[in-house]
Motif scaffolding. Structure first.
Motif, PDB file in Angstrom:
ATOM      1  N   MET A 188       0.820  -1.203   0.000  1.00 23.48           N
ATOM      2  CA  MET A 188       0.000   0.000   0.000  1.00 23.48           C
ATOM      3  C   MET A 188       0.859   1.260   0.000  1.00 23.48           C
ATOM      4  N   ALA A 189       1.844   1.302   0.867  1.00 18.76           N
ATOM      5  CA  ALA A 189       2.642   2.522   1.010  1.00 18.76           C
ATOM      6  C   ALA A 189       3.664   2.609  -0.120  1.00 18.76           C
ATOM      7  N   PRO A 190       4.121   3.824  -0.417  1.00 20.30           N
ATOM      8  CA  PRO A 190       5.181   3.943  -1.419  1.00 20.30           C
ATOM      9  C   PRO A 190       6.442   3.271  -0.901  1.00 20.30           C
ATOM     10  N   PRO A 191       7.348   2.873  -1.827  1.00 24.55           N
ATOM     11  CA  PRO A 191       8.572   2.223  -1.357  1.00 24.55           C
ATOM     12  C   PRO A 191       9.340   3.180  -0.452  1.00 24.55           C
TER      13      PRO A 191
ATOM     14  N   ARG B 188      -3.700  16.964  -4.977  1.00 21.75           N
ATOM     15  CA  ARG B 188      -2.746  16.223  -4.159  1.00 21.75           C
ATOM     16  C   ARG B 188      -3.433  15.324  -3.127  1.00 21.75           C
ATOM     17  N   ASP B 189      -4.498  15.846  -2.505  1.00 21.86           N
ATOM     18  CA  ASP B 189      -5.123  15.072  -1.429  1.00 21.86           C
ATOM     19  C   ASP B 189      -5.916  13.877  -1.963  1.00 21.86           C
ATOM     20  N   ARG B 190      -6.027  13.758  -3.283  1.00 17.07           N
ATOM     21  CA  ARG B 190      -6.733  12.599  -3.844  1.00 17.07           C
ATOM     22  C   ARG B 190      -5.777  11.592  -4.462  1.00 17.07           C
ATOM     23  N   VAL B 191      -4.487  11.821  -4.290  1.00 12.94           N
ATOM     24  CA  VAL B 191      -3.498  10.967  -4.946  1.00 12.94           C
ATOM     25  C   VAL B 191      -2.842  10.016  -3.947  1.00 12.94           C
ATOM     26  N   ARG B 192      -2.722   8.737  -4.368  1.00 22.61           N
ATOM     27  CA  ARG B 192      -1.979   7.744  -3.582  1.00 22.61           C
ATOM     28  C   ARG B 192      -0.871   7.195  -4.483  1.00 22.61           C
ATOM     29  N   PHE B 193       0.256   6.836  -3.860  1.00 28.77           N
ATOM     30  CA  PHE B 193       1.365   6.313  -4.649  1.00 28.77           C
ATOM     31  C   PHE B 193       1.550   4.818  -4.393  1.00 28.77           C
ATOM     32  N   TYR B 194       1.855   4.101  -5.454  1.00 31.79           N
ATOM     33  CA  TYR B 194       2.137   2.678  -5.333  1.00 31.79           C
ATOM     34  C   TYR B 194       3.416   2.364  -6.114  1.00 31.79           C
ATOM     35  N   ALA B 195       4.178   1.409  -5.572  1.00 32.45           N
ATOM     36  CA  ALA B 195       5.458   1.072  -6.204  1.00 32.45           C
ATOM     37  C   ALA B 195       5.241   0.388  -7.549  1.00 32.45           C
ATOM     38  N   THR B 196       4.166  -0.396  -7.665  1.00 34.05           N
ATOM     39  CA  THR B 196       3.951  -1.151  -8.905  1.00 34.05           C
ATOM     40  C   THR B 196       2.476  -1.086  -9.305  1.00 34.05           C
TER      41      THR B 196
ATOM     42  N   ASP C 191       6.751  10.471  -0.528  1.00 35.62           N
ATOM     43  CA  ASP C 191       5.604  10.994  -1.257  1.00 35.62           C
ATOM     44  C   ASP C 191       5.912  12.325  -1.934  1.00 35.62           C
ATOM     45  N   ALA C 192       6.664  13.169  -1.249  1.00 37.74           N
ATOM     46  CA  ALA C 192       6.922  14.500  -1.803  1.00 37.74           C
ATOM     47  C   ALA C 192       7.691  14.398  -3.122  1.00 37.74           C
ATOM     48  N   THR C 193       8.657  13.479  -3.173  1.00 35.62           N
ATOM     49  CA  THR C 193       9.431  13.280  -4.401  1.00 35.62           C
ATOM     50  C   THR C 193       8.538  12.752  -5.506  1.00 35.62           C
ATOM     51  N   ALA C 194       7.695  11.777  -5.149  1.00 31.81           N
ATOM     52  CA  ALA C 194       6.784  11.198  -6.139  1.00 31.81           C
ATOM     53  C   ALA C 194       5.834  12.275  -6.664  1.00 31.81           C
ATOM     54  N   TRP C 195       5.311  13.075  -5.761  1.00 25.17           N
ATOM     55  CA  TRP C 195       4.375  14.130  -6.176  1.00 25.17           C
ATOM     56  C   TRP C 195       5.074  15.140  -7.087  1.00 25.17           C
ATOM     57  N   GLU C 196       6.308  15.462  -6.753  1.00 23.52           N
ATOM     58  CA  GLU C 196       7.108  16.350  -7.596  1.00 23.52           C
ATOM     59  C   GLU C 196       7.207  15.798  -9.024  1.00 23.52           C
ATOM     60  N   ALA C 197       7.482  14.495  -9.115  1.00 28.28           N
ATOM     61  CA  ALA C 197       7.611  13.856 -10.429  1.00 28.28           C
ATOM     62  C   ALA C 197       6.281  13.917 -11.173  1.00 28.28           C
ATOM     63  N   VAL C 198       5.182  13.723 -10.435  1.00 30.32           N
ATOM     64  CA  VAL C 198       3.863  13.748 -11.074  1.00 30.32           C
ATOM     65  C   VAL C 198       3.539  15.169 -11.551  1.00 30.32           C
ATOM     66  N   THR C 199       3.852  16.167 -10.742  1.00 28.14           N
ATOM     67  CA  THR C 199       3.525  17.538 -11.168  1.00 28.14           C
ATOM     68  C   THR C 199       4.345  17.936 -12.392  1.00 28.14           C
ATOM     69  N   ARG C 200       5.555  17.379 -12.506  1.00 29.06           N
ATOM     70  CA  ARG C 200       6.367  17.687 -13.696  1.00 29.06           C
ATOM     71  C   ARG C 200       6.073  16.730 -14.844  1.00 29.06           C
ATOM     72  N   ARG C 201       5.208  15.746 -14.612  1.00 30.33           N
ATOM     73  CA  ARG C 201       4.939  14.681 -15.589  1.00 30.33           C
ATOM     74  C   ARG C 201       6.257  14.102 -16.089  1.00 30.33           C
ATOM     75  N   ASP C 202       7.099  13.795 -15.147  1.00 30.93           N
ATOM     76  CA  ASP C 202       8.469  13.417 -15.469  1.00 30.93           C
ATOM     77  C   ASP C 202       8.548  11.959 -15.918  1.00 30.93           C
ATOM     78  N   ALA C 203       8.785  11.774 -17.218  1.00 31.18           N
ATOM     79  CA  ALA C 203       8.818  10.424 -17.785  1.00 31.18           C
ATOM     80  C   ALA C 203       9.968   9.589 -17.232  1.00 31.18           C
ATOM     81  N   ALA C 204      10.978  10.267 -16.669  1.00 30.49           N
ATOM     82  CA  ALA C 204      12.104   9.513 -16.120  1.00 30.49           C
ATOM     83  C   ALA C 204      11.659   8.611 -14.958  1.00 30.49           C
ATOM     84  N   TRP C 205      10.498   8.957 -14.327  1.00 31.57           N
ATOM     85  CA  TRP C 205      10.017   8.143 -13.206  1.00 31.57           C
ATOM     86  C   TRP C 205       9.070   7.030 -13.662  1.00 31.57           C
ATOM     87  N   ASP C 206       8.747   7.003 -14.941  1.00 33.95           N
ATOM     88  CA  ASP C 206       7.847   5.951 -15.419  1.00 33.95           C
ATOM     89  C   ASP C 206       8.466   4.587 -15.136  1.00 33.95           C
TER      90      ASP C 206
END
Ligand code: ZN
Length: 360
Positions: free
Chosen positions: A1-4, A49-57, A9-24
């Motif tokens: 359930m939790a991110p790795p 942001r408050d509706r987003v959850r992160f998963y490793a896979t 979360d902050a790093t993941a959210w940063e990647a999402v806001t930049r739509r950073d393909a390097a994190w795909d």
């Protein structure tokens, strides 16, 4: 359930806001309001942001009950990711060029995709051709320069719009007004807003010195203020009591009138100050041309814009509308006649369309 553990979360959210393909491929994010999970570079409208959850896979996201996004296909890691990475690289090159022209051949050589494939993929993922993207970025820089440079000519010169009258006209088109007018009325983005009651619930009207910048509908004043903040993170925002200021009060009254009696003629034309990309402007302009009482499908709207294969990009520009009712995104429905989505809730869309039909 939790991110790795290695990925906060902050790093993941940063990647999402930049739509950073390097994190795909390194994580996926799921949106609780839609039940869908995406790769970080997904071009879809960004979730709150408050509706987003992160998963490793993807598997973990599925296990938590989310479905894979049909647009970014987060489970097809390699293929889509390669294309997304090529587009991300092309975007970075265009950003770095600072408005100087970059040919499709150069982008193609740098990304390793054929010119044709790159053009097509770029448009699919961003909604714009590389040229339109470069132009939209240049318009963004011009807006910024008009706020900070001491003179209009300096700002247009610095951003490459000042060298010929043809380019100056282009700037006019992109801004929706002359650079001088933009600067004069602008004073940066200073949004003053009022929240009042309406038949469709709480109504937030935000204005700049130039016109209405935001019309938002909701149930809860705090959520409306949060939505305004989300849409205009860099603007100075100030709440003003209803009626305390003539300019704002007059516009609030006129917006409220249109919401009480949608589709009814009359009233002064409303000055709009909508901030968007060149592409969004085109789509919003097309929305303004749909008469009250009528609806069009996303496909038809895309066809009217001369881009019949870009329905998704058009739909996301429709969804990016910040001026509820005034820019009538509620008049766009699905081609099967069903209502489709609405940023401010389907019951409101239904009510608006019923009243417009009844009036016209
Ligand atoms: Zn997606």
């Amino acid at each position: 359930m939790a991110p790795p553990p290695t990925l906060p979360d902050a790093t993941a959210w940063e990647a999402v806001t930049r739509r950073d393909a390097a994190w795909d491929g390194k994580f996926v994010y799921a949106v609780t309001s839609t039940g869908i999970f995406c790769r970080p570079s997904c071009p879809s409208r960004r979730a709150r942001r408050d509706r987003v959850r992160f998963y490793a896979t993807p598997a973990e996201a599925r296990a938590a009950g989310f479905r894979a996004c049909k647009r970014c296909k987060p489970e097809q890691a390699s293929v889509v990711s390669a294309a997304a990475q090529a587009v991300a690289k092309a975007r970075a090159l265009l950003d770095a060029a600072g408005g100087a022209p970059v040919s499709l051949a150069e982008l193609s050589a740098a990304t390793g995709l054929s010119a044709w494939h790159l053009q097509r993929t770029f448009k699919k993922l961003t909604g714009l051709s590389p040229r339109e993207y470069a132009e939209a970025r240049r318009a963004e820089r011009l807006r910024e320069a008009l706020r900070v440079e001491p003179s209009v000519s300096r700002a247009t010169y610095e951003t490459g719009f000042g060298s010929s009258s043809r380019l100056y006209e282009r700037a006019h088109l992109l801004l929706g007004m002359t650079p001088g007018a933009y600067r004069k009325g602008g004073a940066g983005m200073e949004i003053r807003y009022t929240i009042v009651g309406s038949p469709l619930g709480r109504l937030l009207v935000g204005v700049t010195a130039r016109g209405v910048a935001a019309v938002l509908l909701g149930e809860d004043d705090r959520l409306l203020v949060a939505e305004l903040e989300e849409k205009f993170p860099n603007a100075a925002r100030e709440r003003v009591d209803d009626g305390a200021e003539e300019w704002l009060g007059g516009l609030v009254k006129e917006v409220a009138r249109r919401i009480e009696r949608p589709g009814s003629p009359g009233g002064a034309p409303l000055p709009l100050d909508l901030v968007g990309t060149a592409f969004q402007w085109r789509v919003w302009q097309a929305l303004l041309e749909i008469p009250a009482g009528e609806t069009v499908s996303y496909q038809e709207l895309a066809a009217r814009l001369g881009m019949p294969t870009s329905t998704r990009a058009v739909a996301s520009a429709v969804a990016a509308n910040r001026a509820a009712v005034l820019v009538p995104c509620h008049r766009v429905v699905r081609s099967d006649g069903s209502l489709g989505g609405y940023r401010w809730g389907l019951p409101r869309k239904r009510a608006l369309l019923e009243q417009e039909r009844a009036t016209s």
